[in-house]
Write a protein that holds these residues in place. Sequence first.
Motif, PDB file in Angstrom:
ATOM      1  N   VAL A   1     -10.891 -12.380   7.133  1.00  0.00           N
ATOM      2  CA  VAL A   1     -10.997 -13.829   6.979  1.00  0.00           C
ATOM      3  C   VAL A   1     -12.164 -14.195   6.076  1.00  0.00           C
ATOM      4  CG1 VAL A   1     -11.404 -16.008   8.195  1.00  0.00           C
ATOM      5  CG2 VAL A   1      -9.889 -14.280   9.204  1.00  0.00           C
ATOM      6  N   ARG A   2     -13.298 -13.535   6.266  1.00  0.00           N
ATOM      7  CA  ARG A   2     -14.525 -13.920   5.551  1.00  0.00           C
ATOM      8  C   ARG A   2     -14.566 -13.420   4.115  1.00  0.00           C
ATOM      9  NH1 ARG A   2     -17.971 -11.651  10.548  1.00  0.00           N
ATOM     10  NH2 ARG A   2     -17.934 -13.490  11.927  1.00  0.00           N
ATOM     11  N   HIS A   3     -14.118 -12.184   3.916  1.00  0.00           N
ATOM     12  CA  HIS A   3     -14.386 -11.538   2.636  1.00  0.00           C
ATOM     13  C   HIS A   3     -13.155 -11.258   1.782  1.00  0.00           C
ATOM     14  CE1 HIS A   3     -18.381 -11.046   4.244  1.00  0.00           C
ATOM     15  NE2 HIS A   3     -17.952 -10.250   5.214  1.00  0.00           N
ATOM     16  N   ALA A   4     -11.986 -11.165   2.405  1.00  0.00           N
ATOM     17  CA  ALA A   4     -10.813 -10.717   1.651  1.00  0.00           C
ATOM     18  C   ALA A   4      -9.848 -11.843   1.326  1.00  0.00           C
ATOM     19  CB  ALA A   4     -10.080  -9.636   2.437  1.00  0.00           C
ATOM     20  N   GLN A   5     -10.099 -13.046   1.853  1.00  0.00           N
ATOM     21  CA  GLN A   5      -9.187 -14.164   1.631  1.00  0.00           C
ATOM     22  C   GLN A   5      -7.756 -13.784   1.997  1.00  0.00           C
ATOM     23  OE1 GLN A   5     -11.448 -13.360  -1.231  1.00  0.00           O
ATOM     24  NE2 GLN A   5     -12.814 -14.496   0.121  1.00  0.00           N
ATOM     25  N   GLY A   6      -7.647 -13.167   3.153  1.00  0.00           N
ATOM     26  CA  GLY A   6      -6.334 -12.749   3.628  1.00  0.00           C
ATOM     27  C   GLY A   6      -6.171 -11.249   3.565  1.00  0.00           C
ATOM     28  N   GLY A   7      -5.330 -10.744   4.378  1.00  0.00           N
ATOM     29  CA  GLY A   7      -5.065  -9.316   4.461  1.00  0.00           C
ATOM     30  C   GLY A   7      -4.129  -9.081   5.616  1.00  0.00           C
ATOM     31  N   ARG A   8      -4.044  -7.869   6.063  1.00  0.00           N
ATOM     32  CA  ARG A   8      -3.108  -7.528   7.135  1.00  0.00           C
ATOM     33  C   ARG A   8      -3.761  -6.541   8.088  1.00  0.00           C
ATOM     34  NH1 ARG A   8       3.240  -5.890   6.426  1.00  0.00           N
ATOM     35  NH2 ARG A   8       3.395  -8.157   6.441  1.00  0.00           N
ATOM     36  N   LEU A   9      -3.540  -6.754   9.388  1.00  0.00           N
ATOM     37  CA  LEU A   9      -3.923  -5.813  10.429  1.00  0.00           C
ATOM     38  C   LEU A   9      -2.672  -5.146  10.973  1.00  0.00           C
ATOM     39  CD1 LEU A   9      -6.563  -7.817  12.507  1.00  0.00           C
ATOM     40  CD2 LEU A   9      -7.028  -5.851  11.032  1.00  0.00           C
ATOM     41  N   LEU A  10      -2.725  -3.838  11.124  1.00  0.00           N
ATOM     42  CA  LEU A  10      -1.668  -3.076  11.779  1.00  0.00           C
ATOM     43  C   LEU A  10      -2.235  -2.489  13.060  1.00  0.00           C
ATOM     44  CD1 LEU A  10      -0.147  -1.099   8.747  1.00  0.00           C
ATOM     45  CD2 LEU A  10       0.518  -3.350   9.618  1.00  0.00           C
ATOM     46  N   VAL A  11      -1.551  -2.724  14.172  1.00  0.00           N
ATOM     47  CA  VAL A  11      -2.013  -2.242  15.473  1.00  0.00           C
ATOM     48  C   VAL A  11      -0.894  -1.433  16.105  1.00  0.00           C
ATOM     49  CG1 VAL A  11      -2.942  -2.866  17.726  1.00  0.00           C
ATOM     50  CG2 VAL A  11      -3.457  -4.298  15.729  1.00  0.00           C
TER      51      VAL A  11
ATOM     52  N   ALA B   1      -2.538   9.275  24.143  1.00  0.00           N
ATOM     53  CA  ALA B   1      -2.352   8.444  22.952  1.00  0.00           C
ATOM     54  C   ALA B   1      -3.658   7.793  22.549  1.00  0.00           C
ATOM     55  CB  ALA B   1      -1.287   7.381  23.202  1.00  0.00           C
ATOM     56  N   LEU B   2      -3.757   7.492  21.281  1.00  0.00           N
ATOM     57  CA  LEU B   2      -4.870   6.748  20.711  1.00  0.00           C
ATOM     58  C   LEU B   2      -4.365   5.391  20.247  1.00  0.00           C
ATOM     59  CD1 LEU B   2      -6.217   9.560  18.344  1.00  0.00           C
ATOM     60  CD2 LEU B   2      -7.101   9.030  20.621  1.00  0.00           C
ATOM     61  N   VAL B   3      -5.161   4.361  20.430  1.00  0.00           N
ATOM     62  CA  VAL B   3      -4.878   3.073  19.807  1.00  0.00           C
ATOM     63  C   VAL B   3      -5.311   3.166  18.350  1.00  0.00           C
ATOM     64  CG1 VAL B   3      -5.489   0.627  19.727  1.00  0.00           C
ATOM     65  CG2 VAL B   3      -5.053   1.727  21.927  1.00  0.00           C
ATOM     66  N   GLU B   4      -4.443   2.751  17.457  1.00  0.00           N
ATOM     67  CA  GLU B   4      -4.729   2.822  16.023  1.00  0.00           C
ATOM     68  C   GLU B   4      -4.756   1.413  15.440  1.00  0.00           C
ATOM     69  OE1 GLU B   4      -3.221   5.842  12.832  1.00  0.00           O
ATOM     70  OE2 GLU B   4      -1.694   4.276  13.022  1.00  0.00           O
ATOM     71  N   VAL B   5      -5.821   1.105  14.719  1.00  0.00           N
ATOM     72  CA  VAL B   5      -5.965  -0.185  14.048  1.00  0.00           C
ATOM     73  C   VAL B   5      -6.237   0.088  12.573  1.00  0.00           C
ATOM     74  CG1 VAL B   5      -7.177  -2.388  13.966  1.00  0.00           C
ATOM     75  CG2 VAL B   5      -6.970  -1.167  16.143  1.00  0.00           C
ATOM     76  N   MET B   6      -5.461  -0.547  11.703  1.00  0.00           N
ATOM     77  CA  MET B   6      -5.674  -0.414  10.268  1.00  0.00           C
ATOM     78  C   MET B   6      -5.804  -1.797   9.645  1.00  0.00           C
ATOM     79  SD  MET B   6      -3.424   2.891   9.067  1.00  0.00           S
ATOM     80  CE  MET B   6      -1.863   2.516   9.867  1.00  0.00           C
ATOM     81  N   SER B   7      -6.759  -1.923   8.757  1.00  0.00           N
ATOM     82  CA  SER B   7      -7.005  -3.164   8.022  1.00  0.00           C
ATOM     83  C   SER B   7      -6.688  -2.930   6.554  1.00  0.00           C
ATOM     84  CB  SER B   7      -8.470  -3.590   8.198  1.00  0.00           C
ATOM     85  OG  SER B   7      -8.796  -4.644   7.317  1.00  0.00           O
ATOM     86  N   LEU B   8      -5.838  -3.789   5.979  1.00  0.00           N
ATOM     87  CA  LEU B   8      -5.404  -3.643   4.597  1.00  0.00           C
ATOM     88  C   LEU B   8      -5.675  -4.948   3.859  1.00  0.00           C
ATOM     89  CD1 LEU B   8      -3.535  -1.885   6.567  1.00  0.00           C
ATOM     90  CD2 LEU B   8      -1.804  -2.017   4.785  1.00  0.00           C
ATOM     91  N   ASP B   9      -6.336  -4.871   2.706  1.00  0.00           N
ATOM     92  CA  ASP B   9      -6.532  -6.087   1.923  1.00  0.00           C
ATOM     93  C   ASP B   9      -6.546  -5.774   0.438  1.00  0.00           C
ATOM     94  OD1 ASP B   9      -9.302  -6.074   0.621  1.00  0.00           O
ATOM     95  OD2 ASP B   9      -9.899  -5.704   2.700  1.00  0.00           O
ATOM     96  N   THR B  10      -6.350  -6.813  -0.352  1.00  0.00           N
ATOM     97  CA  THR B  10      -6.413  -6.713  -1.814  1.00  0.00           C
ATOM     98  C   THR B  10      -7.581  -7.538  -2.329  1.00  0.00           C
ATOM     99  OG1 THR B  10      -4.819  -8.527  -1.989  1.00  0.00           O
ATOM    100  CG2 THR B  10      -3.944  -6.287  -2.074  1.00  0.00           C
ATOM    101  N   GLY B  11      -8.633  -7.612  -1.542  1.00  0.00           N
ATOM    102  CA  GLY B  11      -9.808  -8.406  -1.887  1.00  0.00           C
ATOM    103  C   GLY B  11     -10.660  -7.767  -2.966  1.00  0.00           C
ATOM    104  N   PRO B  12     -11.921  -8.180  -3.064  1.00  0.00           N
ATOM    105  CA  PRO B  12     -12.785  -7.719  -4.153  1.00  0.00           C
ATOM    106  C   PRO B  12     -13.217  -6.273  -4.049  1.00  0.00           C
ATOM    107  CG  PRO B  12     -14.020  -9.083  -2.622  1.00  0.00           C
ATOM    108  CD  PRO B  12     -12.573  -9.194  -2.216  1.00  0.00           C
ATOM    109  N   GLY B  13     -13.052  -5.665  -2.879  1.00  0.00           N
ATOM    110  CA  GLY B  13     -13.481  -4.286  -2.700  1.00  0.00           C
ATOM    111  C   GLY B  13     -14.942  -4.202  -2.301  1.00  0.00           C
ATOM    112  N   ILE B  14     -15.356  -3.007  -1.893  1.00  0.00           N
ATOM    113  CA  ILE B  14     -16.727  -2.763  -1.435  1.00  0.00           C
ATOM    114  C   ILE B  14     -17.397  -1.831  -2.433  1.00  0.00           C
ATOM    115  CG2 ILE B  14     -18.161  -1.859   0.436  1.00  0.00           C
ATOM    116  CD1 ILE B  14     -15.814  -2.462   2.333  1.00  0.00           C
ATOM    117  N   ARG B  15     -18.444  -2.304  -3.065  1.00  0.00           N
ATOM    118  CA  ARG B  15     -19.092  -1.524  -4.118  1.00  0.00           C
ATOM    119  C   ARG B  15     -19.884  -0.346  -3.558  1.00  0.00           C
ATOM    120  NH1 ARG B  15     -19.333  -2.729  -9.212  1.00  0.00           N
ATOM    121  NH2 ARG B  15     -18.635  -4.847  -8.775  1.00  0.00           N
TER     122      ARG B  15
END
Length: 338
Positions: A53-63, A73-87
């Motif tokens: 919300v703060r940095h990527a102006q939108g993205g997707r969470l997969l749970v 089992a493990l709980v798996e969380v993935m965050s996907l965005d096309t934002g500015p990236g992390i330098r």
Amino acid sequence: MAAHAHAAFDVTESSRVGEARRHAVRLAETLDFGEVAAGRGALVVNELGNNLVRHAQGGRLLVGAVDDGDGGALVEVMSLDTGPGIRDIPASLVDGFSTGGTAGQGLGAVRRLSQVFDIYSRVPGGTVVLARLSADGSTPRATGSVEAGVVRIPAPGEFVCGDNWSLVERDGRWLLLVADGLGHGPQAAEAADAAVAQLADRPDGPPSRILERMHQSMRATRGAAVALVEADAGAGTLLYAGVGNIAGRVISGVGDRTLMSQHGTVGMQIRKLQDVPYEWPPHAVVVLHSDGFTTRWNLGDAADVLQHHPALVAAWIARDQVRGRDDATLVVLKRRGG
């Protein structure tokens, strides 16, 4: 080895983070996570979602959930965005680091709370984060010569995924299956599940023979596109047989080879099946995916993502390639430690 389907949350505002957090807690409870462990999952979703919300102006969470290799089992969380990236990724994992005027606890907290953590980012180009959490806070054991990562998302509006996949060890080799039941919904899932069950019941023989048995056992279903690869990590070889529109690739930083399937539908109509041998070069990954993803994708300047966890590789590919109209399953198979 198999995985539960992911619930996908397009994060355009903070309310969507709340939906994903509540889903993660419910999932953890169904997996017999205690209150503290479920709370860790909620915090991870919260931190990753708020970052979107703060940095990527939108993205997707997969749970979702994935086998831990020991019957749990493990709980798996993935965050996907096309934002500015992390330098500077190492700096971003230090508490107090922030580029947005916040406390900067997000990624550092996610890494501390997770038993498996990985991150990949390009500037510009966006970021993908992988976090897996166990019920007791212990790191899962690394077993076997290969490991797989998956993105598996039901079609929009469906609660079950009409695709399925499986990874089975046999005599030091690994059988990787992806099945896409015709259509979507419960009947498609029934067909894909039948393919997985047949492999679990009788994994003997070459891939073509296994698919022929599937064809007979799945006649009462609506049928499925199925691909099966036998991978020998030590010898660096693959043996492949496929029917229908499952796409297969062997990809490295210097090569990209397509695995060829034949026309037909397992359970309905197939021609004489053939096993096709391929080389599996060092540091190359095997990718199988259903037609819920585009087929003409390439990694471009992001080929170095192949050095990361296979689930992170799957998430990076899926981020831009999901069609969004059908069930979508993409599996990445990688030599462990490669």
